[in-house]
Design a protein around this motif. Structure first.
Motif, PDB file in Angstrom:
ATOM      1  N   ILE A  64      77.778  66.716  29.864  1.00  0.00           N
ATOM      2  CA  ILE A  64      76.735  65.862  30.450  1.00  0.00           C
ATOM      3  C   ILE A  64      76.294  64.862  29.395  1.00  0.00           C
ATOM      4  O   ILE A  64      75.914  65.263  28.287  1.00  0.00           O
ATOM      5  N   THR A  65      76.344  63.578  29.716  1.00  0.00           N
ATOM      6  CA  THR A  65      75.936  62.543  28.771  1.00  0.00           C
ATOM      7  C   THR A  65      74.962  61.592  29.445  1.00  0.00           C
ATOM      8  O   THR A  65      75.045  61.348  30.658  1.00  0.00           O
ATOM      9  N   SER A  66      74.046  61.050  28.651  1.00  0.00           N
ATOM     10  CA  SER A  66      73.067  60.104  29.183  1.00  0.00           C
ATOM     11  C   SER A  66      73.743  58.814  29.641  1.00  0.00           C
ATOM     12  O   SER A  66      73.303  58.185  30.610  1.00  0.00           O
ATOM     13  N   SER A  67      74.825  58.425  28.969  1.00  0.00           N
ATOM     14  CA  SER A  67      75.526  57.208  29.373  1.00  0.00           C
ATOM     15  C   SER A  67      76.149  57.374  30.760  1.00  0.00           C
ATOM     16  O   SER A  67      76.114  56.452  31.588  1.00  0.00           O
ATOM     17  N   ASP A  68      76.709  58.564  31.021  1.00  0.00           N
ATOM     18  CA  ASP A  68      77.267  58.823  32.351  1.00  0.00           C
ATOM     19  C   ASP A  68      76.169  58.879  33.405  1.00  0.00           C
ATOM     20  O   ASP A  68      76.330  58.350  34.518  1.00  0.00           O
ATOM     21  N   LEU A  69      75.058  59.540  33.069  1.00  0.00           N
ATOM     22  CA  LEU A  69      73.945  59.634  34.015  1.00  0.00           C
ATOM     23  C   LEU A  69      73.418  58.242  34.373  1.00  0.00           C
ATOM     24  O   LEU A  69      73.123  57.954  35.543  1.00  0.00           O
ATOM     25  N   LEU A  70      73.302  57.373  33.355  1.00  0.00           N
ATOM     26  CA  LEU A  70      72.815  56.016  33.601  1.00  0.00           C
ATOM     27  C   LEU A  70      73.802  55.234  34.467  1.00  0.00           C
ATOM     28  O   LEU A  70      73.402  54.569  35.435  1.00  0.00           O
ATOM     29  N   ALA A  71      75.083  55.309  34.123  1.00  0.00           N
ATOM     30  CA  ALA A  71      76.096  54.561  34.864  1.00  0.00           C
ATOM     31  C   ALA A  71      76.159  55.009  36.326  1.00  0.00           C
ATOM     32  O   ALA A  71      76.231  54.179  37.248  1.00  0.00           O
ATOM     33  N   MET A  72      76.098  56.314  36.547  1.00  0.00           N
ATOM     34  CA  MET A  72      76.174  56.830  37.914  1.00  0.00           C
ATOM     35  C   MET A  72      74.919  56.506  38.706  1.00  0.00           C
ATOM     36  O   MET A  72      74.981  56.212  39.908  1.00  0.00           O
ATOM     37  N   THR A  73      73.765  56.566  38.035  1.00  0.00           N
ATOM     38  CA  THR A  73      72.510  56.203  38.707  1.00  0.00           C
ATOM     39  C   THR A  73      72.530  54.742  39.121  1.00  0.00           C
ATOM     40  O   THR A  73      72.174  54.395  40.259  1.00  0.00           O
ATOM     41  N   ASN A  74      72.959  53.883  38.224  1.00  0.00           N
ATOM     42  CA  ASN A  74      73.004  52.450  38.539  1.00  0.00           C
ATOM     43  C   ASN A  74      74.043  52.143  39.617  1.00  0.00           C
ATOM     44  O   ASN A  74      73.865  51.197  40.399  1.00  0.00           O
ATOM     45  N   GLN A  75      75.107  52.928  39.668  1.00  0.00           N
ATOM     46  CA  GLN A  75      76.090  52.743  40.727  1.00  0.00           C
ATOM     47  C   GLN A  75      75.470  53.050  42.086  1.00  0.00           C
ATOM     48  O   GLN A  75      75.679  52.310  43.060  1.00  0.00           O
ATOM     49  N   LYS A  76      74.688  54.142  42.144  1.00  0.00           N
ATOM     50  CA  LYS A  76      74.011  54.492  43.389  1.00  0.00           C
ATOM     51  C   LYS A  76      72.995  53.414  43.776  1.00  0.00           C
ATOM     52  O   LYS A  76      72.854  53.075  44.963  1.00  0.00           O
ATOM     53  N   GLN A  78      73.141  50.215  42.960  1.00  0.00           N
ATOM     54  CA  GLN A  78      73.891  49.033  43.384  1.00  0.00           C
ATOM     55  C   GLN A  78      74.379  49.198  44.820  1.00  0.00           C
ATOM     56  O   GLN A  78      74.337  48.249  45.617  1.00  0.00           O
ATOM     57  N   GLU A  79      74.836  50.403  45.152  1.00  0.00           N
ATOM     58  CA  GLU A  79      75.312  50.673  46.501  1.00  0.00           C
ATOM     59  C   GLU A  79      74.199  50.522  47.533  1.00  0.00           C
ATOM     60  O   GLU A  79      74.476  50.299  48.723  1.00  0.00           O
ATOM     61  N   ASN A  80      72.963  50.646  47.082  1.00  0.00           N
ATOM     62  CA  ASN A  80      71.818  50.531  47.982  1.00  0.00           C
ATOM     63  C   ASN A  80      71.056  49.217  47.792  1.00  0.00           C
ATOM     64  O   ASN A  80      69.896  49.107  48.202  1.00  0.00           O
ATOM     65  N   GLU A 158      64.691  59.462  46.421  1.00  0.00           N
ATOM     66  CA  GLU A 158      63.697  58.393  46.505  1.00  0.00           C
ATOM     67  C   GLU A 158      63.273  57.932  45.115  1.00  0.00           C
ATOM     68  O   GLU A 158      63.049  56.743  44.878  1.00  0.00           O
ATOM     69  N   ASN A 159      63.180  58.872  44.196  1.00  0.00           N
ATOM     70  CA  ASN A 159      62.871  58.520  42.811  1.00  0.00           C
ATOM     71  C   ASN A 159      63.960  57.626  42.216  1.00  0.00           C
ATOM     72  O   ASN A 159      63.689  56.599  41.606  1.00  0.00           O
ATOM     73  N   MET A 160      65.218  58.036  42.380  1.00  0.00           N
ATOM     74  CA  MET A 160      66.331  57.314  41.771  1.00  0.00           C
ATOM     75  C   MET A 160      66.539  55.934  42.386  1.00  0.00           C
ATOM     76  O   MET A 160      66.992  55.007  41.715  1.00  0.00           O
ATOM     77  N   LEU A 161      66.204  55.806  43.670  1.00  0.00           N
ATOM     78  CA  LEU A 161      66.424  54.540  44.363  1.00  0.00           C
ATOM     79  C   LEU A 161      65.136  53.748  44.570  1.00  0.00           C
ATOM     80  O   LEU A 161      65.100  52.823  45.387  1.00  0.00           O
ATOM     81  N   SER A 162      64.098  54.085  43.815  1.00  0.00           N
ATOM     82  CA  SER A 162      62.830  53.368  43.964  1.00  0.00           C
ATOM     83  C   SER A 162      62.914  51.980  43.320  1.00  0.00           C
ATOM     84  O   SER A 162      63.365  51.834  42.182  1.00  0.00           O
TER      85      SER A 162
END
Length: 318
Positions: A64-76, A78-80, A158-162
Motif C-alpha cells: 500500500i502506497t500513498s502515491s497509489d492511493l492518490l492516483a486511484m482516488t484522482n482517477q475516481k 476524474q471519472e465523476n 461521498e468523502n472521496m468524491l466531494s
C-alpha cells in the motif's frame, strides 16, 4: 492393490456414512473435529512464530502506497467529473498523528475515547481548514482494495468524491491495534480558506466553521456537541519521528501466511459442508434412522463462518 483397497476403505470410513462409523462420516464425529481444530490452531501458532522470526519467508503480503492511493482516488474523481486532489504535507502529518494516536491508545474510531477529534490533528499540523473529512481503513493488503472498499461505502465514497475538498494526506502504518497486528490507513481530506495563501488584506472568517466529515460513525456527537479535544501537544517519540509521513508499507514474503491460513480455513469449511450434504442425501436414500442434529443447521452455521472469514480477510473501513 491391497494398499489401494485399504486407502479407499479409510476414505469411505472418513467421509461417508456407513456401518463402520455408526452411519456418520468419521470426520463429523466430535473427537475428529476436536483433533482437526487443535491441528489448525497449532498450524496458525506455528505460522505466527515463523512470521516473527523469518518475515521474509513467511508473513503477510501487503503493498500500500500513498502515491497509489492518490492516483486511484484522482482517477475516481476524474471519472465523476471532479478535479484532482493535491497531496498536502500538513494533512499527511495530521494523518500520521491520528494513526500514532490510535495505536498508542488502542482504539478504532474517528473520535478517540478521550474526545480527541480528527480536527485536532489537522489543526495541530498547521492546516487551517474550511472543510475537512477523514476515512479510515485497516487490514487491507493492497491500495486498490482500500480504494474499492471506500468507494463501495456511500459515506466514504461521498468523502472521496466531494467537491469541497482540494487536498489530501495519507498515513500508512503497521502496528498492533485492538489485539491484532494490522496495517492502518488514514486519509485526511480538506480545503483551506480561500484567502489563506493570498494577500493579508483578504477578509478572513472570524471563527472557524464546523468541519464536515462524511464518514464518521453514526453514534458520533452532533457538530454542536463535539467534545473539546485534549490540549496536549502530540510530541512524537524518536521511533514515531522516524515513521512520520510514511509513504508506503510493503512486504512480500515467500509465503503469504494470511492467504494460506484463509485458504486452509475456507477449504476445510467447504469440505465439511460437502460432507454434510452428502451425508444427508445418503441417509435419506437409505432411510437410516439416527439420533443426531440436523445437517441443515450445521450447513447454515458453516456458511455464516465462511462469510465472516471472507469479510474479515478483506479488511475493515470506518
Amino acid at each position: 492393490m491391497i494398499l489401494y483397497i485399504l486407502m479407499k476403505d479409510f476414505i469411505h470410513h472418513l467421509l461417508f456414512p456407513r456401518e463402520s462409523n455408526n452411519h456418520r462420516a468419521k470426520i463429523l464425529h466430535h473427537d475428529s473435529l476436536i483433533v482437526i481444530i487443535c491441528l489448525f490452531l497449532f498450524v496458525t501458532s506455528l505460522f505466527a512464530a515463523v512470521s516473527k522470526t523469518s518475515p521474509d519467508v513467511l508473513g503477510i503480503s501487503f503493498n500500500i502506497t500513498s502515491s497509489d492511493l492518490l492516483a486511484m482516488t484522482n482517477q475516481k474523481r476524474q471519472e465523476n467529473g471532479l478535479g484532482p486532489l493535491s497531496m498536502n504535507d500538513q494533512l499527511a502529518s495530521a494523518a500520521d498523528q491520528k494513526a500514532n494516536h490510535m495505536f498508542a491508545n488502542n482504539y478504532w474510531a474517528h473520535i478517540a475515547p478521550d474526545g480527541t477529534t480528527p480536527w485536532f490533528f489537522i489543526k495541530n499540523s498547521g492546516y487551517e481548514y474550511l472543510y475537512a473529512g477523514e476515512n479510515l481503513a485497516r487490514g487491507f493488503t493492497s491500495s486498490i482494495d482500500v480504494i474499492n472498499a471506500w468507494m463501495t461505502s456511500p459515506t466514504h465514497r461521498e468523502n472521496m468524491l466531494s467537491k469541497n475538498y482540494s487536498d489530501v494526506g495519507f498515513a500508512i502504518k503497521e502496528g498492533s491495534l485492538t489485539g491484532s497486528d494490522t496495517v492502518l490507513v488514514v486519509e485526511e481530506l480538506g480545503s483551506k480558506y480561500a484567502g489563506q495563501n493570498q494577500a493579508q488584506n483578504t477578509v478572513q472568517p472570524t471563527a472557524s466553521p464546523t468541519p464536515i466529515v462524511l464518514a464518521v460513525i453514526s453514534s458520533a456527537p452532533s457538530p454542536t456537541s463535539v467534545p473539546t479535544p485534549t490540549t496536549q501537544t502530540l510530541t512524537p517519540t524518536p521511533k514515531q519521528q522516524e515513521n512520520i509521513n510514511v509513504a508506503a508499507v510493503q512486504n512480500k514474503p515467500l509465503i503469504d501466511s494470511k492467504s494460506v491460513s484463509n485458504k486452509i480455513a475456507l477449504g476445510f469449511l467447504i469440505l465439511l459442508i460437502s460432507i454434510l450434504i452428502i451425508d444427508a442425501v445418503i441417509i435419506e436414500r437409505k432411510k437410516i434412522v439416527r439420533v443426531v442434529a440436523h445437517n441443515l443447521d450445521h450447513v447454515i452455521f458453516l456458511i455464516i463462518m465462511i462469510i465472516v472469514i471472507i469479510i474479515i480477510s478483506r479488511g475493515i473501513i470506518l
